[in-house]
Motif scaffolding. Structure first.
Motif, PDB file in Angstrom:
ATOM      1  N   LYS A 423     -43.372  67.287 -10.165  1.00 12.62           N
ATOM      2  CA  LYS A 423     -44.439  68.276 -10.001  1.00 12.62           C
ATOM      3  C   LYS A 423     -45.720  67.794 -10.666  1.00 12.62           C
ATOM      4  O   LYS A 423     -46.834  67.926 -10.125  1.00 12.62           O
ATOM      5  N   ASN A 424     -45.562  67.213 -11.850  1.00 13.30           N
ATOM      6  CA  ASN A 424     -46.730  66.690 -12.565  1.00 13.30           C
ATOM      7  C   ASN A 424     -47.378  65.541 -11.791  1.00 13.30           C
ATOM      8  O   ASN A 424     -48.617  65.415 -11.720  1.00 13.30           O
ATOM      9  N   VAL A 425     -46.538  64.648 -11.218  1.00  9.11           N
ATOM     10  CA  VAL A 425     -47.069  63.517 -10.441  1.00  9.11           C
ATOM     11  C   VAL A 425     -47.843  64.018  -9.225  1.00  9.11           C
ATOM     12  O   VAL A 425     -48.955  63.556  -8.929  1.00  9.11           O
ATOM     13  N   LEU A 426     -47.245  64.999  -8.525  1.00  8.00           N
ATOM     14  CA  LEU A 426     -47.914  65.549  -7.339  1.00  8.00           C
ATOM     15  C   LEU A 426     -49.238  66.211  -7.719  1.00  8.00           C
ATOM     16  O   LEU A 426     -50.244  66.101  -7.005  1.00  8.00           O
ATOM     17  N   LYS A 427     -49.195  66.899  -8.870  1.00  9.82           N
ATOM     18  CA  LYS A 427     -50.442  67.547  -9.330  1.00  9.82           C
ATOM     19  C   LYS A 427     -51.512  66.490  -9.614  1.00  9.82           C
ATOM     20  O   LYS A 427     -52.693  66.651  -9.272  1.00  9.82           O
ATOM     21  N   SER A 428     -51.083  65.362 -10.212  1.00  5.39           N
ATOM     22  CA  SER A 428     -52.028  64.283 -10.519  1.00  5.39           C
ATOM     23  C   SER A 428     -52.580  63.662  -9.244  1.00  5.39           C
ATOM     24  O   SER A 428     -53.789  63.371  -9.135  1.00  5.39           O
ATOM     25  N   ILE A 429     -51.697  63.503  -8.245  1.00  6.85           N
ATOM     26  CA  ILE A 429     -52.138  62.919  -6.971  1.00  6.85           C
ATOM     27  C   ILE A 429     -53.154  63.827  -6.283  1.00  6.85           C
ATOM     28  O   ILE A 429     -54.165  63.382  -5.736  1.00  6.85           O
ATOM     29  N   ASP A 430     -52.870  65.140  -6.333  1.00  4.48           N
ATOM     30  CA  ASP A 430     -53.801  66.087  -5.706  1.00  4.48           C
ATOM     31  C   ASP A 430     -55.181  66.024  -6.365  1.00  4.48           C
ATOM     32  O   ASP A 430     -56.224  66.080  -5.682  1.00  4.48           O
ATOM     33  N   LYS A 431     -55.172  65.903  -7.681  1.00  9.22           N
ATOM     34  CA  LYS A 431     -56.457  65.829  -8.397  1.00  9.22           C
ATOM     35  C   LYS A 431     -57.212  64.559  -8.013  1.00  9.22           C
ATOM     36  O   LYS A 431     -58.421  64.559  -7.777  1.00  9.22           O
ATOM     37  N   GLU A 432     -56.422  63.447  -7.956  1.00  8.26           N
ATOM     38  CA  GLU A 432     -57.073  62.180  -7.575  1.00  8.26           C
ATOM     39  C   GLU A 432     -57.639  62.261  -6.155  1.00  8.26           C
ATOM     40  O   GLU A 432     -58.697  61.719  -5.842  1.00  8.26           O
ATOM     41  N   LYS A 433     -56.872  62.961  -5.309  1.00 14.16           N
ATOM     42  CA  LYS A 433     -57.327  63.093  -3.930  1.00 14.16           C
ATOM     43  C   LYS A 433     -58.665  63.877  -3.874  1.00 14.16           C
ATOM     44  O   LYS A 433     -59.609  63.479  -3.171  1.00 14.16           O
ATOM     45  N   ASP A 434     -58.715  64.957  -4.649  1.00 11.01           N
ATOM     46  CA  ASP A 434     -59.937  65.762  -4.691  1.00 11.01           C
ATOM     47  C   ASP A 434     -61.123  64.945  -5.236  1.00 11.01           C
ATOM     48  O   ASP A 434     -62.261  65.006  -4.705  1.00 11.01           O
TER      49      ASP A 434
END
Length: 551
Positions: A423-434
């Motif tokens: 969940k933390n990794v996905l959250k980090s990926i989403d932030k990077e994507k934004d």
């Protein structure tokens, strides 16, 4: 003298044989009605009188006896009166008394004593017997004729009443009664015997009637002893009888022949046969049940223990011996307390104290004979057998079950932890994507659109080429600046290596990555080494974390 007299009493059977012989020789036996018990009482009564006289007159002095100790003849006089009342004359009574003395003489002659001492005591004894006889004759002669006749009449009346009583019993009994002589010929039969055998008559041989015609009378008597009951069937009769043979000589030494008593026990025999059949059937059923139980007991997959109320082990099956790592022989007679862990012994006592018929199951720690502790499921059942309490205990080793439960528990915890990590990794990926989208938008607005506007407004071909080259570089830089890994770098890496790079970029240590991806630490290190090689960092001092975050 008392010891001398006791030796005579000890030879009672010899005395009876001797007296019967001398009575028969003298011709008295056929006239006597004396029972065997009467004969025994005769000798005992005389010896008792002598023992009393000896207390006052140790030497049994004849003169003193006939003058001062006339009571020495009391027993003999009382016996004489009884026989006199039956019509026995003086000659016969005192003749019988003489044969009694002759029988005692024979016993004394054969005693194993010093001859002179034996003669001395014999002489004293004969003088006492002479005194008894003189005193008794004097008493006998004192009765007048009238009194004698009156006494005979009264005695005859009593005997007639007694005879009638026994004849009534003889005829009234439902048993079949035969009185036979020594050859087996029937002398008397009661009414029941006549009714059951209407075709027979007195004088016929009872052996032929009972189906023992191949026996002699002696063989028949010896085969069917009088002291026992014998079960017989009679030809052409459907009934079963219990036969008892009573020798008349047993009652009266002068009597001959036998009494045969047949009791119809057909109903009892039928009941017995039915009972035997039932017992046989139930025994067979019990045998089969026992066989089945033993088979189940031996082959059961769980340990079975039978213990008494004191927890002493009485029986175990092979599986129980296997669980406790010993032999069946070693575990028998051991207390259940020794195979239960001390920490669970109170639970065991509480369970064992239950009521009859209850079943209680608990998990307890048990101890093998080699001292190893293991978890077990223990089921206890109490029951009664022959009013005694017993415990039926089933042991099941649940070590593997417990290990599996512990393993699943750890797996669940690891899965939950990995979910958090992902969940933390996905959250980090989403932030990077934004962030990337924002960076690209800014670059397009501040760089690319102005360049396109200049390009559109420029007429010079050379300048337009410069703008085109600039746009080309700006588009290339656009793909590099907004992503942690470039498309070129991603193309070099495997899927697992890309995932490892993303977790490194997020600040995870190798151990964290190992646990999150459920990989060994060595595998993660190998991934890191391969990533550095593919990204051109082998031999470089730049850390992988710094490199990835600088992109």
């Amino acid at each position: 003298m008392e010891d001398f007299l006791s030796l005579i009493i000890k030879e009672m059977e010899t005395f009876l044989e001797n007296w019967t012989f001398y009575m028969n020789e003298a011709g008295y036996l056929e006239h006597t009605t004396a029972k065997k018990d009467d004969c025994i009482l005769s000798l005992q009564g005389i010896i008792d009188a002598l023992n009393i006289a000896i207390e006052e007159n140790p030497d049994l002095n004849f003169s003193k006896l006939i003058k001062d100790q006339k009571n020495i003849s009391d027993f003999l006089i009382k016996t004489a009166d009884r026989h006199k009342a039956r019509g026995v004359n003086a000659e016969m009574f005192f003749g019988c008394f003489k044969t009694l003395l002759h029988s005692i003489d024979d016993i004394i002659l054969n005693l194993n004593l010093d001859e002179s001492e034996k003669l001395k005591k014999y002489i004293a004894l004969r003088r006492a017997f002479d005194a008894m006889e003189i005193i008794s004759i004097e008493d006998w002669a004192s009765l007048d004729s009238k009194s004698y006749i009156e006494m005979l009449s009264e005695q005859n009346r009593k005997l007639t009443l007694e005879k009638n009583k026994y004849e009534n019993i003889f005829e009234a009994t439902s048993d079949l009664v035969f009185v036979i002589d020594d050859s087996g010929n029937i002398l008397e039969m009661n009414e029941s015997a006549f009714q059951s055998f209407p075709d027979i008559s007195l004088g016929m041989n009872v052996l032929n009637i009972l189906g023992f015609q191949n026996y002699s009378s002696d063989e028949f008597i010896n085969q069917f002893l009088y002291s026992e009951g014998h079960e017989i069937t009679i030809p052409e009769k459907d009934s079963v009888y219990s036969m008892v043979i009573v020798p008349l000589k047993k009652i009266s030494l002068a009597s001959a022949g036998y009494v045969i008593i047949l009791n119809d026990i057909t109903c009892i025999v039928d009941q017995r046969i039915q009972l035997e059949k039932t017992v046989k059937e139930r025994t067979e059923a019990l045998r089969k049940s026992e066989k089945l139980f033993r088979s189940l007991f031996v082959s059961a997959g769980e340990g079975i223990v039978l213990a008494d109320k004191n927890y002493k082990i009485l029986q175990v099956n092979p599986k129980a011996a296997e669980i406790f790592k010993t032999s069946v022989e070693n575990i028998v007679n051991v207390s259940c307390v020794s195979i239960i862990h001390p920490g669970n012994i109170d639970d065991f006592y509480v369970s064992a104290a239950m009521s009859e018929g209850d079943i209680i199951s608990n998990e307890m720690n048990c101890i093998t004979f080699s001292g190893e502790i293991f978890p077990a499921s223990v089921t206890i059942n109490k029951f009664k057998l022959n009013d005694k309490d017993f415990l039926h205990i089933i042991f099941k080793d649940i070590s593997q079950q417990k290990s599996m439960e512990e393993y699943l528990k750890k797996e669940k915890a690891q899965a939950e932890e990995m979910n958090v990590t992902l969940k933390n990794v996905l959250k980090s990926i989403d932030k990077e994507k934004d962030d990337l989208e924002l960076s690209i938008s800014q670059k397009i607005t501040t760089n690319i659109i102005p360049s396109l506007q200049k390009l559109a407004m420029e007429d010079s071909k050379d300048v337009r080429n410069v703008y085109l080259e600039t746009l080309k570089n700006q588009l290339i830089n656009l793909t590099k600046s907004g992503d942690s890994l470039s498309s070129r770098d991603i193309a070099k890496l495997t899927k697992s290596e890309v995932q490892v790079c993303q977790m490194i970029q997020s600040g995870y240590s190798s151990k964290d990555i190992s646990e999150a991806m459920r990989l060994s630490l060595e595998t993660v290190q190998t991934h890191r080494k391969n990533i550095r090689k593919k990204l051109g960092l082998s031999g470089s001092s730049v850390s992988l974390y710094s490199y990835l975050n600088s992109k």
